[in-house]
Design an enzyme around this catalytic site. Structure first.
Site, PDB file in Angstrom:
ATOM      1  N   GLY A  16       0.831  -1.203   0.000  1.00 38.68           N
ATOM      2  CA  GLY A  16       0.000   0.000   0.000  1.00 38.68           C
ATOM      3  C   GLY A  16       0.863   1.251   0.000  1.00 38.68           C
ATOM      4  N   GLY A  18       1.523   3.049  -2.537  1.00 38.42           N
ATOM      5  CA  GLY A  18       0.817   4.050  -3.329  1.00 38.42           C
ATOM      6  C   GLY A  18      -0.203   4.800  -2.480  1.00 38.42           C
ATOM      7  N   TYR A  54      -3.707  -9.046 -15.632  1.00 40.57           N
ATOM      8  CA  TYR A  54      -3.846 -10.166 -14.701  1.00 40.57           C
ATOM      9  C   TYR A  54      -2.581 -10.351 -13.870  1.00 40.57           C
ATOM     10  CZ  TYR A  54      -4.395 -14.901 -12.986  1.00 40.57           C
ATOM     11  OH  TYR A  54      -4.459 -16.006 -12.191  1.00 40.57           O
ATOM     12  N   GLU A 141       7.225   8.637  -6.049  1.00 34.24           N
ATOM     13  CA  GLU A 141       7.181   7.269  -5.527  1.00 34.24           C
ATOM     14  C   GLU A 141       7.958   6.332  -6.436  1.00 34.24           C
ATOM     15  OE1 GLU A 141       3.205   5.606  -5.244  1.00 34.24           O
ATOM     16  OE2 GLU A 141       3.985   3.589  -4.936  1.00 34.24           O
ATOM     17  N   ASP A 148      15.822  -4.241  -5.281  1.00 38.17           N
ATOM     18  CA  ASP A 148      15.631  -4.658  -6.673  1.00 38.17           C
ATOM     19  C   ASP A 148      16.747  -4.043  -7.522  1.00 38.17           C
ATOM     20  OD1 ASP A 148      13.256  -5.676  -5.785  1.00 38.17           O
ATOM     21  OD2 ASP A 148      11.980  -4.155  -6.747  1.00 38.17           O
ATOM     22  N   THR A 192      11.992  -4.581   8.848  1.00 34.77           N
ATOM     23  CA  THR A 192      12.111  -3.132   8.649  1.00 34.77           C
ATOM     24  C   THR A 192      13.569  -2.703   8.835  1.00 34.77           C
ATOM     25  OG1 THR A 192       9.870  -2.793   9.412  1.00 34.77           O
ATOM     26  CG2 THR A 192      11.317  -0.888   9.482  1.00 34.77           C
ATOM     27  N   CYS A 383     -16.792  -0.744 -22.629  1.00 37.28           N
ATOM     28  CA  CYS A 383     -15.872  -0.993 -23.744  1.00 37.28           C
ATOM     29  C   CYS A 383     -16.137  -2.342 -24.420  1.00 37.28           C
ATOM     30  CB  CYS A 383     -14.428  -0.845 -23.286  1.00 37.28           C
ATOM     31  SG  CYS A 383     -13.342  -0.451 -24.667  1.00 37.28           S
ATOM     32  N   PHE A 386     -19.575  -3.151 -24.018  1.00 39.36           N
ATOM     33  CA  PHE A 386     -20.429  -2.405 -24.952  1.00 39.36           C
ATOM     34  C   PHE A 386     -20.476  -3.130 -26.297  1.00 39.36           C
ATOM     35  CE2 PHE A 386     -19.951   0.639 -28.544  1.00 39.36           C
ATOM     36  CZ  PHE A 386     -21.160   1.310 -28.505  1.00 39.36           C
ATOM     37  N   HIS A 509     -14.451   4.326 -21.071  1.00 47.16           N
ATOM     38  CA  HIS A 509     -14.277   3.801 -19.701  1.00 47.16           C
ATOM     39  C   HIS A 509     -14.583   4.901 -18.688  1.00 47.16           C
ATOM     40  CE1 HIS A 509     -12.056   0.031 -20.689  1.00 47.16           C
ATOM     41  NE2 HIS A 509     -11.760   0.699 -21.778  1.00 47.16           N
ATOM     42  N   GLU A 511     -15.096   4.744 -15.631  1.00 45.25           N
ATOM     43  CA  GLU A 511     -14.511   4.510 -14.296  1.00 45.25           C
ATOM     44  C   GLU A 511     -13.249   5.325 -14.054  1.00 45.25           C
ATOM     45  OE1 GLU A 511     -14.977   2.211 -16.592  1.00 45.25           O
ATOM     46  OE2 GLU A 511     -13.158   1.056 -17.000  1.00 45.25           O
TER      47      GLU A 511
HETATM   48  N1  GLN Z   1     -10.896  -5.309 -27.322  1.00 46.11           N
HETATM   49  C1  GLN Z   1     -11.759  -4.224 -27.593  1.00 46.11           C
HETATM   50  C2  GLN Z   1     -11.122  -3.196 -28.506  1.00 46.11           C
HETATM   51  O1  GLN Z   1      -9.926  -3.167 -28.658  1.00 46.11           O
HETATM   52  C3  GLN Z   1     -12.207  -3.558 -26.296  1.00 46.11           C
HETATM   53  C4  GLN Z   1     -11.089  -2.898 -25.571  1.00 46.11           C
HETATM   54  C5  GLN Z   1     -11.422  -2.614 -24.128  1.00 46.11           C
HETATM   55  O2  GLN Z   1     -12.343  -3.189 -23.581  1.00 46.11           O
HETATM   56  N2  GLN Z   1     -10.633  -1.772 -23.488  1.00 46.11           N
HETATM   57  O3  GLN Z   1     -11.802  -2.396 -29.093  1.00 46.11           O
END
Ligand code: GLN
Length: 540
Positions: A16, A18, A54, A141, A148, A192, A383, A386, A509, A511
């Site tokens: 944490g 960040g 991922y 940061e 490393d 530490t 995205c 959609f 997006h 978000e």
């Molecule tokens: N793979 C899709 C595209 O390239 C959607 C990309 C995404 O969801 N960010 O248009």
């Protein structure tokens, strides 16, 4: 004159660090100081755009289209600043610049080395942010953990800057882990001590230590020990504990006196902090009574970091609606293996299909969308979500068998989602999508317009494919409302279904622009609809 706070991490990653950086920024902001933050990422990638979410966590998109490390998302959400590509410095960028300079002959006659050439370029870029933003304090940061190999040039650059800037104008905050073993039952400070020893071996002495301890606030004895062995003042040892919401961390550190000490050490004017606004925001999260359950149907679903901004946007929307949001990650491949399992979505108050790439799990996502559409469960598609909503509608309502996106099936008889025309000649992967903030025209009288309350909005994008114009008319005749499009009218940006409690999907997006005090409109509407469903289900 800008002052600098360097933030490093020890013992292990994922502490944490960040959030500590964000908290430091907040403590200074509530005292009226102007701050911003830079993330140094020692990896060789030029940016995070080509990294697998991922493994590495989400790719956060900035207004200017830069594909950033996810920590920049936290900076924006805590500090309310809009960052630019200058705020993320990677080894890849540094080496690229230095090597290009060498090829142009600008180092003629000299041997190009990590010190001074690489370190000089790091310092130049850090100072450039200070210069461009003219902040009182710049937070810098460093990603990774002390020790490393990749991080060494950055830490060396910090060391040099501490020497070059006026004494007292720089500060080093080191974030470490203080574990508690069940058998021992007390917090252990040795890791530490070791990580500070490692720092000092490369010439860096921390001024402040923030110990992450899941067990609770560190007792005096452990603080004394850390202070003694790590060569810092006892009052400069703070604890970062688990908090919910994460936005509470600045308050927890402030209560321990960190804000005061930061100002004292940096020689900043002592001002009374005004926490009233921030405390109110945190309280909204705590006051939430109801809980809504949202199914996040994705591909990297097992790994929460892959969708940080989506999760945060859902929580912001929850707080604004007075409810908690319980997010359950569902790997959509499951719906492909066992088609009946899609029935479990009936337990949820809302279904969200987030962004994504490639073929894996796509049929499962389409099954989730069909379920949401036909069962009247509030649905938000982002995205890829959609694009796949358009595919789902084409197949099941328009009856276009085999309709697909050419991303998954280049030979589909009905390419309802197709590559953006300008993408056809691009063959490099890094930084080449349609990226960043783009204007979207919103159609009056639609759900999108009610949510945004505006006919022109700006949202951040990251895609290569789009709705094929050849199918626009047929989709609209069959009931789809495209309630948003690009300024030039050439591409569809929002789709909604009027005869549904809440069905909205966006090519962008939203978000990325959600803030704890200003939830993103589509997320707000989605959670509101989910809450209504929840309350409705309970009514006799
Ligand atoms: N793979 C899709 C595209 O390239 C959607 C990309 C995404 O969801 N960010 O248009």
């Amino acid at each position: 004159m800008t002052k600098y706070v360097f933030i490093t991490g020890g013992v292990l990653s994922g502490l944490g660090k960040g959030l500590v950086t964000c908290s430091i920024g907040k403590m200074l902001q509530v005292r009226g100081f102007k701050v911003t933050a830079v993330k140094c990422d020692p990896y060789i990638n030029v940016d995070a755009g080509t990294m697998n979410p991922y493994i590495h966590g989400e790719v956060f998109v900035l207004d200017d289209g830069y594909e950033a490390d996810m920590d920049l998302g936290s900076y924006e959400r805590f500090l309310g600043v809009n960052l630019t590509r200058l705020n993320n410095i990677t080894s890849g960028q540094i080496y690229k610049t230095v090597i290009e300079r060498e090829r142009r002959g600008e180092y003629l006659g000299r041997c190009v080395q990590i010190i001074p050439h690489i370190t000089d370029e790091i310092k130049r870029r850090v100072r450039l942010v200070a210069e461009k933003t003219d902040v009182d304090v710049l937070l810098v940061e460093c990603g990774g953990t002390v020790g490393d190999i990749e991080g060494l040039p950055f830490l060396e650059a910090f060391r040099q800057m501490r020497l070059e800037e006026a004494r007292g104008d720089t500060l080093l905050v080191h974030v470490t882990l203080v574990p508690v073993l069940k058998a021992v039952g007390e917090p252990k400070t040795k890791p530490t001590q070791h990580s500070v020893k490692e720092l000092r071996a490369i010439g860096l002495q921390p001024d402040i230590i923030v110990a992450r301890c899941e067990w609770g606030l560190l007792p005096e004895e452990q603080k004394r020990k850390i202070a003694l062995y790590c060569n810092v003042e006892e009052r400069a040892v703070f604890t970062s504990i688990n908090v919910d919401p994460i936005y509470e961390l600045p308050l927890v550190l402030e209560e321990q006196g960190m804000g005061e000490l930061l100002c004292e050490y940096l020689g900043l004017e002592r001002r009374k902090p005004d926490w009233s606004g921030w405390r109110g925001i945190v309280q909204r999260f705590k006051d939430a009574k109801e809980t809504v359950r949202i199914a996040l149907c994705g591909k990297y679903a097992e790994f929460a970091d892959a969708y940080v901004s989506v999760n945060e946007a859902l929580r912001h929307a929850g707080a604004a609606n007075g409810c908690r949001v319980n997010i359950e990650f569902i790997e959509t491949e499951e719906f492909e293996e066992t088609p009946n399992s899609v029935e479990k979505l009936s337990d949820f108050d809302g279904i969200l299909v987030p962004g994504g790439f490639g073929e894996r799990g796509v049929e499962g996502k389409i099954a989730a969308i069909e379920y949401a559409r036909t069962r009247g469960i509030p649905f938000l598609g982002i995205c890829y979500g959609f694009q796949l909503s358009v595919v789902e509608y084409s197949r099941h309502v328009l009856g276009l068998e085999g309709a697909h996106t050419t991303e998954c099936d280049p030979d589909t008889p009905h390419p309802v989602i197709d590559l953006l025309p300008e993408q056809r000649s691009i063959d490099e992967l890094g930084g080449t999508m349609r990226l960043g903030s783009q204007p979207v025209v919103v159609k009056p009288g639609t759900l999108a317009h009610r949510l945004y309350g505006s006919e022109l909005i700006y949202e951040r994008h990251r895609h290569r494919w789009e709705v094929n114009p050849r199918y626009w008319d047929r989709l609209e005749e069959a009931g789809v409302v495209f309630s948003g499009w690009s300024l030039d009218g050439r591409r569809k940006e929002i789709m909604e279904l009027p005869n549904h409690p809440f069905f909205l999907a966006t090519q962008f997006h939203p978000e990325f622009k959600s803030r704890p005090w200003k939830p993103s409109p589509p997320y707000y509407g989605f959670i509101k609809a989910a809450l209504e469903r929840r309350l409705g289900a309970r009514r006799p």
